[in-house]
Design an enzyme around this catalytic site. Structure first.
Site, PDB file in Angstrom:
ATOM      1  N   ASN A 235      75.545  12.333  92.496  1.00  0.00           N
ATOM      2  CA  ASN A 235      75.246  11.371  91.427  1.00  0.00           C
ATOM      3  C   ASN A 235      74.008  10.552  91.733  1.00  0.00           C
ATOM      4  OD1 ASN A 235      77.395  11.071  89.098  1.00  0.00           O
ATOM      5  ND2 ASN A 235      78.493  11.718  90.925  1.00  0.00           N
TER       6      ASN A 235
ATOM      7  N   GLY B   7      78.621  15.923  86.862  1.00  0.00           N
ATOM      8  CA  GLY B   7      78.544  16.436  85.497  1.00  0.00           C
ATOM      9  C   GLY B   7      79.601  15.846  84.582  1.00  0.00           C
ATOM     10  N   GLU B   8      80.067  14.623  84.897  1.00  0.00           N
ATOM     11  CA  GLU B   8      81.120  14.025  84.062  1.00  0.00           C
ATOM     12  C   GLU B   8      80.642  13.803  82.637  1.00  0.00           C
ATOM     13  OE1 GLU B   8      84.260  10.288  83.881  1.00  0.00           O
ATOM     14  OE2 GLU B   8      83.284  10.811  85.768  1.00  0.00           O
TER      15      GLU B   8
END
Length: 306
Positions: free
Chosen positions: A136, A101-102
């Site tokens: 990811n 969730g970057e």
């Protein structure tokens, strides 16, 4: 489609309803996360975490973020808050490290949020890396090179085989192998795949050539002429076919000392073609620069400033 419809309904209920739904979002996220490799890893659902207590994961496999898309997301978050929680790991120092969730985290910082909804896991360094990579690979729109690097890191740093990576990702072993092969391409070609100038199909065709100089030549042709994947495949096929009768004589190449081999490789990269450097014991030698057609010769002459 379902998540999009749910968000639209929630937006119609106002900010309070959005905030009240955070716990349900957290639980839904928890159910969909990949399992950690260690069965003793504890997982706990959290609430909102102060932004200042979250640090970005240095082992994050994704590095490319669309600034315009981030700005648009931050504007939306400023108006409606953030709905889908990020995933973090609780660290020994009491802080939290980002697992996934970057993009949401960056956009939230741009929007000026003081805290953010998060799903909290506890994990050691290796588990943290594996979680970040798996999360990811499953959730983010990574480019082919980022996927390749993630697969390689899973193998190198998590001690996984190609079969184990394929099993975790629910992919065929051949698919994982094809991605890993991309990392053997010259940096210029890898960067073009990363930047979206070449597709994975282009890269897979180019890697069919063993010679780096020939790979760079086809890469340049594909970029400058906008060749399709099929056109690149045909070009590679023709080059491989034309090369076969020459193999017997080419195998007699004299091995250069490492320093001169580096010079030869640097010249090959500079001119994007095959360069053969020969040096005799008395210091004399010769340099041969290959070209594939008249256009290629003109390009090399331009690079020489002739």
């Amino acid at each position: 489609m379902t998540n999009s419809n749910n968000k639209k309904k929630a937006l119609g209920l106002g900010i309070k309803a959005l905030l009240n739904n955070i716990d349900e979002e957290l639980k839904a996220t928890a159910d969909s996360l990949p399992a950690a490799s260690n069965k003793n890893t504890a997982a706990v659902v959290g609430g909102r975490i102060p932004m200042e207590q979250i640090e970005v994961n240095p082992k994050q496999p994704r590095h490319d973020f669309d600034e315009q898309a981030l700005k648009e997301l931050s504007e939306s978050i400023a108006l409606h808050d953030i709905i889908q929680p990020i995933t973090v790991a609780k660290m020994a120092n009491g802080k939290f490290r980002l697992i996934s969730g970057e993009r949401r985290f960056r956009a939230s910082k741009m929007a000026g949020l003081k805290d953010i909804p998060a799903y909290i896991r506890t994990a050691d360094d290796q588990e943290l890396l594996e979680l970040a990579l798996l999360e990811n690979l499953q959730r983010e729109n990574l480019n082919a090179i980022e996927i390749s690097l993630s697969y390689k890191r899973l193998m190198d740093e998590c001690s996984l085989t190609q079969e184990q990576v394929a099993d975790r990702m629910k992919k065929e072993r051949s698919t994982v192998a094809n991605y890993l092969r991309l990392l053997k391409l010259p940096p210029d070609i890898q960067k073009s795949v990363r930047d979206g100038l070449l597709s994975m199909g282009h890269a897979r065709a180019i890697i069919g050539l063993e010679n780096v100089e020939e790979q760079l030549y086809v890469y340049r042709e594909a970029i400058t002429k906008g060749l399709s994947v099929r056109q690149v495949e045909a070009l590679v096929k023709n080059m491989v076919h034309e090369k076969k009768p020459l193999e017997k004589t080419e195998n007699k190449e004299v091995k250069l000392p490492p320093a001169y081999k580096r010079i030869q490789d640097n010249m090959s990269t500079h001119f994007s073609t095959k360069v053969s450097l020969e040096r005799k014991k008395n210091g004399k030698g010769s340099i041969m620069i290959e070209f594939y057609n008249d256009e290629d010769l003109e390009r090399i002459m331009e690079a020489m400033k002739i």
